[in-house]
Design a protein around this motif. Structure first.
Motif, PDB file in Angstrom:
ATOM      1  N   GLU A  94      -1.354  12.501  28.569  1.00 54.81           N
ATOM      2  CA  GLU A  94      -2.799  12.256  28.577  1.00 54.81           C
ATOM      3  C   GLU A  94      -3.615  13.540  28.436  1.00 54.81           C
ATOM      4  N   ALA A  95      -3.199  14.613  29.087  1.00 56.90           N
ATOM      5  CA  ALA A  95      -3.971  15.860  29.062  1.00 56.90           C
ATOM      6  C   ALA A  95      -4.030  16.495  27.674  1.00 56.90           C
ATOM      7  N   SER A  96      -3.017  16.253  26.852  1.00 57.60           N
ATOM      8  CA  SER A  96      -2.962  16.875  25.523  1.00 57.60           C
ATOM      9  C   SER A  96      -3.184  15.894  24.377  1.00 57.60           C
ATOM     10  N   ARG A  97      -3.187  14.622  24.678  1.00 56.82           N
ATOM     11  CA  ARG A  97      -3.201  13.609  23.622  1.00 56.82           C
ATOM     12  C   ARG A  97      -4.427  13.708  22.715  1.00 56.82           C
ATOM     13  N   GLN A  98      -5.607  13.853  23.271  1.00 49.30           N
ATOM     14  CA  GLN A  98      -6.823  13.908  22.465  1.00 49.30           C
ATOM     15  C   GLN A  98      -6.808  15.122  21.530  1.00 49.30           C
ATOM     16  N   PHE A  99      -6.369  16.276  22.046  1.00 54.41           N
ATOM     17  CA  PHE A  99      -6.300  17.478  21.214  1.00 54.41           C
ATOM     18  C   PHE A  99      -5.296  17.303  20.087  1.00 54.41           C
ATOM     19  N   VAL A 100      -4.100  16.832  20.412  1.00 56.55           N
ATOM     20  CA  VAL A 100      -3.051  16.675  19.404  1.00 56.55           C
ATOM     21  C   VAL A 100      -3.467  15.637  18.369  1.00 56.55           C
ATOM     22  N   GLN A 101      -4.065  14.542  18.800  1.00 50.21           N
ATOM     23  CA  GLN A 101      -4.528  13.521  17.852  1.00 50.21           C
ATOM     24  C   GLN A 101      -5.606  14.093  16.940  1.00 50.21           C
ATOM     25  N   GLY A 102      -6.511  14.881  17.501  1.00 45.63           N
ATOM     26  CA  GLY A 102      -7.546  15.521  16.691  1.00 45.63           C
ATOM     27  C   GLY A 102      -6.951  16.458  15.660  1.00 45.63           C
ATOM     28  N   TRP A 103      -5.923  17.221  16.071  1.00 41.35           N
ATOM     29  CA  TRP A 103      -5.254  18.116  15.122  1.00 41.35           C
ATOM     30  C   TRP A 103      -4.588  17.308  14.005  1.00 41.35           C
ATOM     31  N   LEU A 104      -3.882  16.248  14.374  1.00 38.65           N
ATOM     32  CA  LEU A 104      -3.179  15.427  13.388  1.00 38.65           C
ATOM     33  C   LEU A 104      -4.166  14.764  12.431  1.00 38.65           C
ATOM     34  N   ASP A 105      -5.297  14.317  12.929  1.00 38.18           N
ATOM     35  CA  ASP A 105      -6.317  13.711  12.073  1.00 38.18           C
ATOM     36  C   ASP A 105      -6.868  14.729  11.072  1.00 38.18           C
ATOM     37  N   LYS A 106      -7.056  15.966  11.517  1.00 37.81           N
ATOM     38  CA  LYS A 106      -7.521  17.033  10.612  1.00 37.81           C
ATOM     39  C   LYS A 106      -6.457  17.311   9.546  1.00 37.81           C
ATOM     40  N   TYR A 107      -5.194  17.330   9.953  1.00 35.96           N
ATOM     41  CA  TYR A 107      -4.128  17.548   8.975  1.00 35.96           C
ATOM     42  C   TYR A 107      -4.097  16.407   7.959  1.00 35.96           C
ATOM     43  N   ALA A 108      -4.241  15.174   8.418  1.00 32.85           N
ATOM     44  CA  ALA A 108      -4.244  14.029   7.496  1.00 32.85           C
ATOM     45  C   ALA A 108      -5.386  14.155   6.492  1.00 32.85           C
ATOM     46  N   ALA A 109      -6.549  14.556   6.938  1.00 28.65           N
ATOM     47  CA  ALA A 109      -7.683  14.757   6.028  1.00 28.65           C
ATOM     48  C   ALA A 109      -7.375  15.877   5.031  1.00 28.65           C
ATOM     49  N   TRP A 110      -6.680  16.915   5.498  1.00 32.15           N
ATOM     50  CA  TRP A 110      -6.285  18.038   4.640  1.00 32.15           C
ATOM     51  C   TRP A 110      -5.344  17.551   3.532  1.00 32.15           C
ATOM     52  N   VAL A 111      -4.383  16.730   3.903  1.00 32.36           N
ATOM     53  CA  VAL A 111      -3.440  16.200   2.919  1.00 32.36           C
ATOM     54  C   VAL A 111      -4.180  15.335   1.909  1.00 32.36           C
ATOM     55  N   MET A 161       0.843  -1.185   0.000  1.00 31.47           N
ATOM     56  CA  MET A 161       0.000   0.000   0.000  1.00 31.47           C
ATOM     57  C   MET A 161       0.886   1.246   0.000  1.00 31.47           C
ATOM     58  N   ASP A 162       0.565   2.192  -0.844  1.00 30.83           N
ATOM     59  CA  ASP A 162       1.297   3.449  -0.856  1.00 30.83           C
ATOM     60  C   ASP A 162       0.965   4.267   0.386  1.00 30.83           C
ATOM     61  N   LYS A 163       1.920   5.089   0.786  1.00 29.89           N
ATOM     62  CA  LYS A 163       1.730   5.954   1.948  1.00 29.89           C
ATOM     63  C   LYS A 163       1.911   7.396   1.524  1.00 29.89           C
ATOM     64  N   TYR A 164       1.208   8.259   2.214  1.00 33.71           N
ATOM     65  CA  TYR A 164       1.433   9.689   2.048  1.00 33.71           C
ATOM     66  C   TYR A 164       2.740  10.031   2.756  1.00 33.71           C
ATOM     67  N   ARG A 165       3.691  10.548   2.011  1.00 32.40           N
ATOM     68  CA  ARG A 165       4.971  10.949   2.589  1.00 32.40           C
ATOM     69  C   ARG A 165       4.865  12.404   3.007  1.00 32.40           C
ATOM     70  N   ILE A 166       5.152  12.653   4.276  1.00 32.54           N
ATOM     71  CA  ILE A 166       5.076  13.995   4.824  1.00 32.54           C
ATOM     72  C   ILE A 166       6.475  14.433   5.238  1.00 32.54           C
ATOM     73  N   PRO A 218      -1.663   8.456  11.068  1.00 34.28           N
ATOM     74  CA  PRO A 218      -2.443   7.342  10.515  1.00 34.28           C
ATOM     75  C   PRO A 218      -1.527   6.344   9.817  1.00 34.28           C
ATOM     76  N   GLN A 219      -1.985   5.117   9.685  1.00 28.44           N
ATOM     77  CA  GLN A 219      -1.146   4.056   9.112  1.00 28.44           C
ATOM     78  C   GLN A 219      -0.727   4.325   7.681  1.00 28.44           C
ATOM     79  N   ASP A 220      -1.505   5.103   6.955  1.00 28.57           N
ATOM     80  CA  ASP A 220      -1.153   5.374   5.561  1.00 28.57           C
ATOM     81  C   ASP A 220      -0.311   6.642   5.404  1.00 28.57           C
ATOM     82  N   PHE A 221       0.259   7.118   6.505  1.00 34.47           N
ATOM     83  CA  PHE A 221       1.122   8.297   6.496  1.00 34.47           C
ATOM     84  C   PHE A 221       2.496   7.935   7.023  1.00 34.47           C
TER      85      PHE A 221
END
Length: 184
Positions: free
Chosen positions: A161-178, A1-6, A31-34
């Motif tokens: 733990e205090a920042s993980r959900q926020f950072v993961q949410g940001w990273l998921d939005k960036y992945a969708a953007w890419v 499977m190809d991956k998005y290279r960042i 994400p696994q494809d990044f």
């Protein structure tokens, strides 16, 4: 499977930089494809237009790595209310010669961490202005101004733990953007 290279550009040269620590943590949260890969910028000469015809090997390497990527993630500290000179130097090298920028069209994300409460907000604002000029579609929301304080990182360098959900949410939005702008 190809991956998005960042291509991950960390605007700090310091080995123990908290922004470099953030970059390493994000690599494991992607994400696994990044595939997030830090691009070296510590050996770039100072930008000089006179050198454009025969760029240094480090400059050619930077341009090649960015050109091969489907997106660029900028992780920047804030120095004197702006981006570090080393980051601007890398941006300038890869944008030249005029009309041959490797940045153009690459979906960008901007994030940073600082010990100060504003968490790199001014550096990010300045960087976004530069990226707009370079024709890089840049994720606007959510913004991520992270303050490094106790618990931001775990002892093993992961996001706490205090920042993980926020950072993961940001990273998921960036992945969708890419995915929206890039092609494999």
């Amino acid at each position: 499977m190809d991956k998005y290279r960042i291509a991950v550009i960390v605007g700090s040269l310091r080995k123990d930089s908290i922004n470099r620590q953030l970059a390493r943590a994000l690599e494991g949260m992607a994400p696994q494809d990044f595939l997030l890969t830090q691009v070296r910028i510590d050996d770039l000469p100072l930008y000089n237009q006179d050198d454009e015809a025969e760029p240094a090997d480090a400059v050619r390497r930077l341009k090649t790595e960015v050109a091969r990527a489907q997106g660029v993630l900028f992780i920047t500290p804030e120095y004197n209310r702006s981006v570090p000179g080393v980051l601007k130097n890398a941006i300038d090298h890869a944008s030249r010669p005029y009309g041959q920028s490797v940045w153009a069209g690459k979906p960008a994300g901007v994030i940073g961490v600082s010990t100060g409460a504003p968490g790199t907000c001014m550096a990010q604002q300045h960087l976004r202005n530069v990226l707009a000029y370079l024709d890089m579609p840049t994720l606007g929301q959510p913004e991520a101004f992270i303050q490094a304080r106790e618990g931001t990182f775990t002892e093993d360098g992961q996001i706490g733990e205090a920042s993980r959900q926020f950072v993961q949410g940001w990273l998921d939005k960036y992945a969708a953007w890419v995915r929206r702008f890039a092609q494999l």
